[in-house]
Design an enzyme around this catalytic site. Sequence first.
Site, PDB file in Angstrom:
ATOM      1  N   GLY A  12       0.824  -1.200   0.000  1.00 31.26           N
ATOM      2  CA  GLY A  12       0.000   0.000   0.000  1.00 31.26           C
ATOM      3  C   GLY A  12       0.860   1.252   0.000  1.00 31.26           C
ATOM      4  O   GLY A  12       2.056   1.216  -0.319  1.00 31.26           O
ATOM      5  N   SER A  41      -5.169   1.620   0.597  1.00 27.41           N
ATOM      6  CA  SER A  41      -4.782   2.938   0.083  1.00 27.41           C
ATOM      7  C   SER A  41      -5.420   3.228  -1.265  1.00 27.41           C
ATOM      8  O   SER A  41      -5.766   4.373  -1.570  1.00 27.41           O
ATOM      9  CB  SER A  41      -3.258   3.021  -0.054  1.00 27.41           C
ATOM     10  OG  SER A  41      -2.605   2.683   1.143  1.00 27.41           O
ATOM     11  N   TRP A  43      -8.274   2.450  -2.276  1.00 28.21           N
ATOM     12  CA  TRP A  43      -9.693   2.774  -2.140  1.00 28.21           C
ATOM     13  C   TRP A  43      -9.933   4.065  -1.371  1.00 28.21           C
ATOM     14  O   TRP A  43     -11.071   4.501  -1.240  1.00 28.21           O
ATOM     15  CB  TRP A  43     -10.419   1.632  -1.431  1.00 28.21           C
ATOM     16  CG  TRP A  43     -10.391   0.349  -2.202  1.00 28.21           C
ATOM     17  CD1 TRP A  43      -9.891   0.161  -3.466  1.00 28.21           C
ATOM     18  CD2 TRP A  43     -10.870  -0.921  -1.775  1.00 28.21           C
ATOM     19  NE1 TRP A  43     -10.021  -1.148  -3.830  1.00 28.21           N
ATOM     20  CE2 TRP A  43     -10.615  -1.835  -2.825  1.00 28.21           C
ATOM     21  CE3 TRP A  43     -11.487  -1.371  -0.617  1.00 28.21           C
ATOM     22  CZ2 TRP A  43     -10.962  -3.174  -2.735  1.00 28.21           C
ATOM     23  CZ3 TRP A  43     -11.829  -2.713  -0.524  1.00 28.21           C
ATOM     24  CH2 TRP A  43     -11.574  -3.592  -1.578  1.00 28.21           C
ATOM     25  N   ALA A  44      -8.869   4.673  -0.824  1.00 26.24           N
ATOM     26  CA  ALA A  44      -9.039   5.901  -0.050  1.00 26.24           C
ATOM     27  C   ALA A  44      -9.596   6.999  -0.941  1.00 26.24           C
ATOM     28  O   ALA A  44      -9.060   7.280  -2.010  1.00 26.24           O
ATOM     29  CB  ALA A  44      -7.703   6.330   0.546  1.00 26.24           C
ATOM     30  N   GLU A 112     -13.188  18.462   5.243  1.00 25.86           N
ATOM     31  CA  GLU A 112     -13.734  17.222   5.781  1.00 25.86           C
ATOM     32  C   GLU A 112     -14.060  17.418   7.254  1.00 25.86           C
ATOM     33  O   GLU A 112     -13.640  18.401   7.885  1.00 25.86           O
ATOM     34  CB  GLU A 112     -12.767  16.045   5.582  1.00 25.86           C
ATOM     35  CG  GLU A 112     -12.733  15.543   4.146  1.00 25.86           C
ATOM     36  CD  GLU A 112     -12.014  14.232   3.984  1.00 25.86           C
ATOM     37  OE1 GLU A 112     -12.129  13.650   2.904  1.00 25.86           O
ATOM     38  OE2 GLU A 112     -11.319  13.781   4.913  1.00 25.86           O
ATOM     39  N   HIS A 228     -16.579   3.734   9.634  1.00 28.54           N
ATOM     40  CA  HIS A 228     -16.974   4.833   8.743  1.00 28.54           C
ATOM     41  C   HIS A 228     -18.495   4.881   8.720  1.00 28.54           C
ATOM     42  O   HIS A 228     -19.154   3.876   8.490  1.00 28.54           O
ATOM     43  CB  HIS A 228     -16.428   4.625   7.333  1.00 28.54           C
ATOM     44  CG  HIS A 228     -16.412   5.887   6.537  1.00 28.54           C
ATOM     45  ND1 HIS A 228     -17.570   6.503   6.103  1.00 28.54           N
ATOM     46  CD2 HIS A 228     -15.400   6.660   6.100  1.00 28.54           C
ATOM     47  CE1 HIS A 228     -17.251   7.597   5.435  1.00 28.54           C
ATOM     48  NE2 HIS A 228     -15.938   7.716   5.420  1.00 28.54           N
ATOM     49  N   ARG A 274     -16.125  11.155  13.420  1.00 26.88           N
ATOM     50  CA  ARG A 274     -16.705   9.961  12.809  1.00 26.88           C
ATOM     51  C   ARG A 274     -17.378   9.024  13.801  1.00 26.88           C
ATOM     52  O   ARG A 274     -18.390   8.401  13.470  1.00 26.88           O
ATOM     53  CB  ARG A 274     -15.609   9.194  12.050  1.00 26.88           C
ATOM     54  CG  ARG A 274     -15.280   9.811  10.718  1.00 26.88           C
ATOM     55  CD  ARG A 274     -14.254   8.981   9.987  1.00 26.88           C
ATOM     56  NE  ARG A 274     -14.019   9.514   8.648  1.00 26.88           N
ATOM     57  CZ  ARG A 274     -13.094   9.063   7.819  1.00 26.88           C
ATOM     58  NH1 ARG A 274     -12.322   8.062   8.195  1.00 26.88           N
ATOM     59  NH2 ARG A 274     -12.934   9.586   6.620  1.00 26.88           N
ATOM     60  N   LEU A 374      -3.577   8.705   5.212  1.00 30.83           N
ATOM     61  CA  LEU A 374      -2.634   8.769   4.099  1.00 30.83           C
ATOM     62  C   LEU A 374      -1.433   9.634   4.467  1.00 30.83           C
ATOM     63  O   LEU A 374      -0.301   9.353   4.074  1.00 30.83           O
ATOM     64  CB  LEU A 374      -3.314   9.310   2.842  1.00 30.83           C
ATOM     65  CG  LEU A 374      -4.429   8.448   2.230  1.00 30.83           C
ATOM     66  CD1 LEU A 374      -4.873   9.036   0.889  1.00 30.83           C
ATOM     67  CD2 LEU A 374      -3.997   7.001   2.044  1.00 30.83           C
TER      68      LEU A 374
END
Length: 517
Positions: A12, A41, A43-44, A112, A228, A274, A374
């Site tokens: 990743g 990673s 799919w981030a 975010e 999530h 979250r 990340l």
Amino acid sequence: MREPDILIVGGGLAGLFCALKLAPLPVAVLTAAPIGEGASSVWAQGGVAAAVSEGDSPELHARDTANAGAGIVDNEVALSVAREARARVEDLLRFGAPFDRDAAGRLAPSQEAAHSARRIVRVKGDGAGAAIMQALIAAVRRTPSITVHENFVAEDLIVQNGRIAGAFARDAAGVLRAFPARATVLASGGVGGLYAVTTNPAQASGAALAFAARAGARIADAEFVQFHPTAIDIGRDPAPLATEALRGEGAVLVDRTGRRFMPALHRDAELAPRDIVARGVFAEIAAGRGAFLDATEAVGTNFAEKFPNVAASCLAAGIDPSLQPIPVAPAAHYHMGGLWTDGRGRTSLPGLWAAGEAASTGLHGANRLASNSLLEAVVFGDRVARDIAAALPALPALKSAHAPGQPERRDPEGAAEIRRIMSRHVGVLRDEAGLREALRALCRLRGRALAEGSMDLRNRAEAALLIAASAFLRRESRGGHFRTDYPASDPAQARRSFITLDEALRAAHGVVASEAA
């Protein structure tokens, strides 16, 4: 190239970035799937958190990180990572990452949840992970010092004279092979595959957590699992993700009648941390009202252009997100816990480093701030590379190692049972009775794995035991760990947790013994 002295387990972002930073030192990289296919990673969707805008600063970024982390973030780590963020973004740009820019050519970060500024450096709305990984994979293929071994699943560590000396990994044909190394880096991702509903690839089953703990590694903050809140609830495994950036753009969470439910739960509503949003979504679903992410007004007809990956997942299920709310559910997404490391990425075992989600550096505390994952991967990928390069001349010479001749034995039913146990008893909501049941069942499954000789099941069961035992021992609620029998945070427990496999097994065996008495 000569035989690599350095082994990286995981393909990743953390693993590949570390390998590139180690060049021209020879490095072998083991990936559990074809490179670029089996890493979280890829799919981030959000991006890399970095203070790159005017008016923002690393100090503000570190403050937001600490606030989201619910009182147990290592503040020195948070500030140092935030201060390195811009340099690592520049590294990614040099490797070819096509981050979004404005008309003047400046980076164009997005907003975010729980960030006090627009600092998410992204790619085409929701494509950061895939685009960054595509650029790094291309760079790796151009780098002759890096050898990639695809479809090798690490099962255990090689231990020689009290230090880690590589890993044992099984190829696609089921053959176990030894990969000796003077320096070993675990960058193999998280634990989402231990849960029935997850956004992680199947390979993210916590194996590194288990086999490193078996070798004696110290595990930190294992109880803190981030769910999530907006996985797209269309029956896919893994579940596709509706990026948090959608809520940053103004999308709202509603029940099936269209009623917003987050404003009553937190002053920041959909942009709350979250863990709070995940519990809000979980409660609506449990009450039979359903939960939906409505972006029809905030994004509307521009949805497919702004968020192409989310749009594709929805459209494949017959949902047009520009016109319809998206059904969502909480899904195991990120593990704040992992192998304890110091500020250089060194674990408690000599010869072993860790980076990315497999590590627990103190950055995330009890609840990861969006898009810090990340960032942590590249910051610690770089730190590990620099530390190994400096340490390598003094490390012991490479020794050969022979893999035990054990055949591959899998137990898919046992693996599926662990997923059910973890979701039911060690998920969004937890209590003592459920955690006791989980520890009993996981002990039984570990015993079955030992009897069958199934290393895959053993790794899954031991990783799950580390999480469940840590959750059992923390008698309070904090961040990603919520106990319905201890719903308040206890100031006396505002500290990181540490556990070994022996300690987790003692806790579990104590539960089993008390039930038998």
